[in-house]
Structures are given as C-alpha cells and as structure tokens.
Design an enzyme around this catalytic site. Structure first.
Site, PDB file in Angstrom:
ATOM      1  N   LYS A  40      41.874  44.805  45.433  1.00 41.93           N
ATOM      2  CA  LYS A  40      41.235  43.670  44.824  1.00 41.93           C
ATOM      3  C   LYS A  40      42.337  42.494  44.962  1.00 41.93           C
ATOM      4  O   LYS A  40      43.555  42.945  44.545  1.00 41.93           O
ATOM      5  CB  LYS A  40      40.763  44.034  43.303  1.00 41.93           C
ATOM      6  CG  LYS A  40      40.165  42.584  42.569  1.00 41.93           C
ATOM      7  CD  LYS A  40      39.639  42.933  41.355  1.00 41.93           C
ATOM      8  CE  LYS A  40      39.197  41.754  40.575  1.00 41.93           C
ATOM      9  NZ  LYS A  40      38.680  42.229  39.215  1.00 41.93           N
TER      10      LYS A  40
ATOM     11  N   SER B 218      34.204  40.494  38.781  1.00 46.05           N
ATOM     12  CA  SER B 218      35.124  39.905  39.602  1.00 46.05           C
ATOM     13  C   SER B 218      35.650  40.730  40.709  1.00 46.05           C
ATOM     14  O   SER B 218      36.082  40.271  41.745  1.00 46.05           O
ATOM     15  CB  SER B 218      36.284  39.294  38.830  1.00 46.05           C
ATOM     16  OG  SER B 218      36.990  40.491  38.320  1.00 46.05           O
TER      17      SER B 218
ATOM     18  N   SER C 234      33.876  43.747  34.942  1.00 46.60           N
ATOM     19  CA  SER C 234      34.335  43.200  36.251  1.00 46.60           C
ATOM     20  C   SER C 234      34.322  44.189  37.419  1.00 46.60           C
ATOM     21  O   SER C 234      34.232  43.868  38.571  1.00 46.60           O
ATOM     22  CB  SER C 234      35.728  42.562  36.243  1.00 46.60           C
ATOM     23  OG  SER C 234      35.796  41.717  35.222  1.00 46.60           O
TER      24      SER C 234
END
Length: 565
Positions: A167, A242, A266
């Site tokens: 990520k 996210s 997320s």
C-alpha cells in the site's frame, strides 16, 4: 426518542445517567447527520445522469497459470526448483503492465530491481550446500553485496521469491512516500517500513506501491497525483479505500499477497468490494512504524490503527501475518496452534440496527445466511443470533471516539484550525487537497465544540460494548456480521454512504481482530461477503473461519469469470 427510552430501561444506572444528560446532544447529532446525508443525494442528480452513458471496461483474462497459484504454493515450488522466482516475478510484471491501464492501481513500480532480487533468490535456492528442508528453515542474507555470506541465517524463508505489493502509505526504501498528497510528491522513503523489512527478510520481493486516497482519508481510492483506482469487476464501481489499490491488484491477479492498513475499515472495505481476503489484526500485533500518516498519540493510535495482510487466497493471510507480525506477539497470538473449527462457537447479527446506515441488502443478507447455514452443518454447536443492544449506537459513538484521537498527521493544526478557510478554497477550486481531507478538518473542528463529558461517555459506552462482545466470545467464539450493507457502489457514492462504513470502523474503535471473507457474487458479478470478528488476540479463530469459508464457497474468482465475461 423511543429507541433511547428502550435503551434507558435496559442499561445500568451509569448509562442511564449518561443518556439522560447527553441524549439531547446525541439526538441532535443524529438528526443533523441524517439531514446532511439526505441533502447530499440532491446534489448527486447530475452524477446519476452521467452514469447512464458510462460502460465498464473489461479486465483482461488470465492466461498464465502461474498467476493462479497461492503464495504458499509458489514459495514451495521455488524452493523445490520447480519454478524460478524470476519466471514468477516476470509473470506478475507482465500482468500488471497489461491490467493497470484498466484499473489504475500503481503509484510506482520497482520492476527492474524486483527481477534482480528474483535472480538472487534463485541463486540462493540453487546454492548446493543447503537442502530443500534447510532452505525452509534458514534465511541467508540476500543483499547484492552479501551473497558470499549466504550461510549467515536470520529466519525462516516462508516467502522465498514470492512477489509482494505494498500500500502506498507504507514506506518502501527508495520509493516515493507521498500518501497521495501533492505537497509530498517529491518525498522518497529512506528505509523500509518494519512490515516491509520483515517481508523482505522472509524472502518476499516488493514489486510496487499501490494507489491510495490522500492521507488514507477516504473509503474510495482517488487523489490528485494518480487519479482514481477502479474495481476490476466493474470499472464504473469503486474499489473502496483506503487500501483500494491493493484490493484492485489482488482481485485482478496482478498481486498474490499485499500489505494494507486499517483505521476505519480501510483494509476490509476494499477487500469486500473487490472480493479478496483482508485481515485487521489485534492491536499491537503488527508494527505501524513506517506508515504515513502516523500519530503522536501512540497508545490511542495503536489501539485503533494497524497494518495487516491482504491476499487472494485465505490461507495466505495467516502466512503473511506470521511474517509481518512483531516477534514478541508470536506467543500471544499462537497462530501455529491448530484450530478444530467444529468446536468453535458462532454468533451472528444481520445488521447493527442504526438508522444512520443503509439497510443490509438482500444479496449481503443471503451471503450471511449461507455462511451461518454452513457453520450450522459443521460445528458441534448451532450458530446463535444475538442482539447486542449497544451496537445500534456504535456509528456515532465510535465515530466520536476515532475523531477524538489527537495529533494524527493531516493538513491542519490542532483540532482543525484553518479548516473553514481550506473548505472555501476547495469550493472555489484552489485547494491542493481532496474533499474528504478537508471535511476531516471540519469534523475535527466541530467536535471541539462538544462537551468533553460527551466524548468520554461515548468512549465509556464503547468500552462496555467491547466487554459484552469479549465476554460472549471468550477464547473459542467468533462473531459474524455483514462487512458492508451493499456491494461496491459507483464512484463517488461513498460520500453519501459514509456511515455505512460504521459496520467496519466500530471494530477499530473496539480494538478487535477482524477478517473480511468473500462469499458470493451478485447477478451483476460484484463480490459480497461477511466479516468475522474475534476476541482480542484470537486472530487464529477468524483466520481459520476464513479458510473454512473459502473451502465452502470458493473465495476469489477472476473478474471475467465473476461477471460472466
């Protein structure tokens, strides 16, 4: 107020006093929030019209069977020299180059370095002084300047030669560390985050960093540097956020394992929207050092925020968690301890019962019932539907608790000073930030006007809810609930459905381990699933449930297969 009165008659004296004192404020917050969410729908009318003319792009079919092997199987084949790491890494690079134009999930790649890393991994495997079994247990240093000292061993090689994606908010040495911010466009990480360091030491090879929303503050994945990441099952739908770039890459077979992060769902929401597996570990299990944004209020931050594994196959969640977790937590989580799932007690709820969230749709309810029916067929104890009376108030109470965490990295000072000026700049097209980041500042500012006693009582009520769940589950129980009330929504819709994410962020506020599990697909080919919650440090139970669900329902499917293409 009827719900409040019912609540008053069912709770203890302390909570009765709390509601009597604070009900007016809480009800006001609920009403104002509800009105704002409904009014946003009017503003969406032009967006609804434009959708009529948009069509989904088709994700290319998977042609290389290497891309269909789990990480554990890849590592085993590489160790046995049935496959080379170089071939595997090049297969994934080719897939990424083919698919990324469709999904837009990559921030920056390190393909050339990854191929060199793979060549060194293959040299290691072919090194004649070590047997296959010794390679499984010993880890020579793989650095370019240290290959001659290959017999220096540091740990097990669980992921030797296996590709890894990371990520974009998690630091990878010598790669951009922007967190999706225009103001950080030229910042490069000097070192690996702790989790990336551990993964490399286990033999994993980072390929790239994946797209995120600015400062991870959105349940969709879009920023002003890289644009919007799309869901491979239907590119007109969001991949969530996210950790949306990770989920999109995993779902489209551009990645096999990845590292994400979770502060308000997320990690799990993107996994749900894209039909892959994601695990939010127990607090303290995985280091957050090397993640941006971070927080100076360390204790509060670590209680709610964590990095965690994402994977295309359920069994790889446990494998990656074993690699990236803190060594001192091994004796606490006991991930290697076998779980006889027949002995696990299963509890479930169909919805949390809050009027601030959407009703769970029929597809998601059906997925829940399928899981419950399956567990009823294999477990010694029948699944039990429960009514956690406090959970209906969790969206607002958990929201207040998370919003109260001080000193989280953002674009504002203190409790959102300067937010109104930035909001005006955004409305006039002059802000360098995205809407959700600006709104975070506004919410922080507004929360500062609330009585401190309201915040503290909200935290106290959440603590009581946690105690109720922990007592219910013990050390042999799991709690199953929908991950989200619906499947992946159209791009932009999570703004008006923001509180639907409370199905996820309440468990951040409670500090419990949670695993997202894909179960089925809608008639339009969109994934749906459930999340499995455990008591603190009972991650092994939720991970075992994930493996059982995958066996029963098949888990991930390629996008083209899921949508009938």
């Amino acid at each position: 107020m009827e719900g409040i009165l019912t609540y008053l008659t069912s709770r203890n004296t302390v909570l009765k006093d709390f509601i009597l004192k604070m009900s007016t404020g809480v009800v006001t917050i609920k009403i104002v929030t509800w009105m704002l969410l409904k009014s946003v729908n009017v503003l969406y009318i032009p967006l609804y019209i434009t959708r009529l003319f948009k069509k989904s792009k088709i994700c290319p079919a998977i042609r290389d069977e290497i891309l269909l092997l789990p990480a554990s199987e890849l590592a085993d084949k590489i160790r046995k020299q049935e496959l080379t790491s170089e071939v595997v890494v090049k297969a994934y690079i080719s897939r990424i180059e083919e698919v990324n134009p469709v999904i837009n999930a990559v921030i920056e790649d390190r393909f050339k370095q990854a191929i060199e890393d793979a060549k060194y991994a293959d040299k290691l495997v072919s090194f004649g002084t070590l047997s296959v079994e010794e390679l499984k247990e010993k880890h020579p240093l793989l650095g370019k300047n240290q290959f001659d000292t290959v017999l220096i061993c540091i740990q097990h090689l669980q992921l030797v030669g296996v590709p890894l994606t990371v990520k974009g908010s998690i630091e990878v040495a010598q790669m951009k560390s922007t967190s999706g911010m225009v103001t950080r466009a030229n910042i490069t990480a000097k070192n690996d985050a702790v989790t990336v360091k551990y993964a490399r030491e286990a033999g994993a090879i980072p390929l790239l960093t994946s797209n995120i929303p600015e400062l991870c503050m959105n349940w969709e994945t879009s920023n002003k540097l890289k644009g919007t990441t799309r869901n491979p099952h239907n590119t007109t739908r969001t991949c969530g956020g996210s950790s949306g770039g990770e989920a999109s890459l995993l779902a489209s077979a551009c990645s096999i394992i990845g590292i994400g992060s979770d502060i308000a769902g997320s990690l799990r929401l993107p996994a749900h929207f894209c039909g892959v597996w994601g695990h939010k570990p127990s607090p303290g299990a995985v280091s957050s050092i090397g993640h941006y944004p971070s927080c100076k209020s360390v204790e509060e931050w670590q209680a709610s925020f964590t990095l965690g594994p994402m994977a295309r196959y359920a069994s790889d969640l446990k494998l990656l968690l074993e690699v990236i977790m803190e060594p001192e937590m091994r004796s606490t989580l006991l991930l290697k301890e076998p779980v006889n799932f027949k002995e696990v007690r299963v509890f479930y709820m169909k919805d949390i019962g809050s009027f601030l969230t959407s009703k769970v749709n029929s597809d998601c309810l059906d997925a829940l019932h399928q899981v419950v029916d399956h567990f009823n067929s294999i477990c010694y104890n029948n699944c039990k539907e429960v009514n956690l009376s406090l959970i209906k108030y969790a969206p607002e109470l958990a929201g207040l608790s998370l919003l109260d965490i001080d000193e989280v990295d953002n674009i504002f000072e203190g409790r959102g000073e300067g937010c109104y000026k930035e909001l005006f700049k955004y409305m006039t097209g002059r802000s360098r930030s995205t809407l959700n980041v600006v709104l975070y500042g506004v919410l922080r500012r507004l929360s500062g006007y609330l009585p401190r006693s309201m915040i503290e009582n909200a935290k106290g009520t959440m603590k009581e809810l946690k105690n109720e769940i922990v007592k219910l589950l013990g050390t042999d129980g799991i709690f199953v609930i929908p991950t989200c009330p619906m499947e992946a929504v159209y791009h932009g819709d999570m703004v008006r459905k923001a509180l639907d994410s409370s199905y996820l962020f309440i468990f951040n506020a409670l500090g419990l381990p949670v695993t997202n599990c894909p179960v089925a697909y809608t008639s339009k080919g969109l994934p749906i699933g459930v999340q499995v919650i455990g008591a603190p440090n009972c991650d092994r139970l939720t991970l075992a449930a994930a493996v059982e669900i995958e066996k029963a329902f098949g888990g991930w499917k390629p996008p083209s297969a899921a949508n009938g293409g």
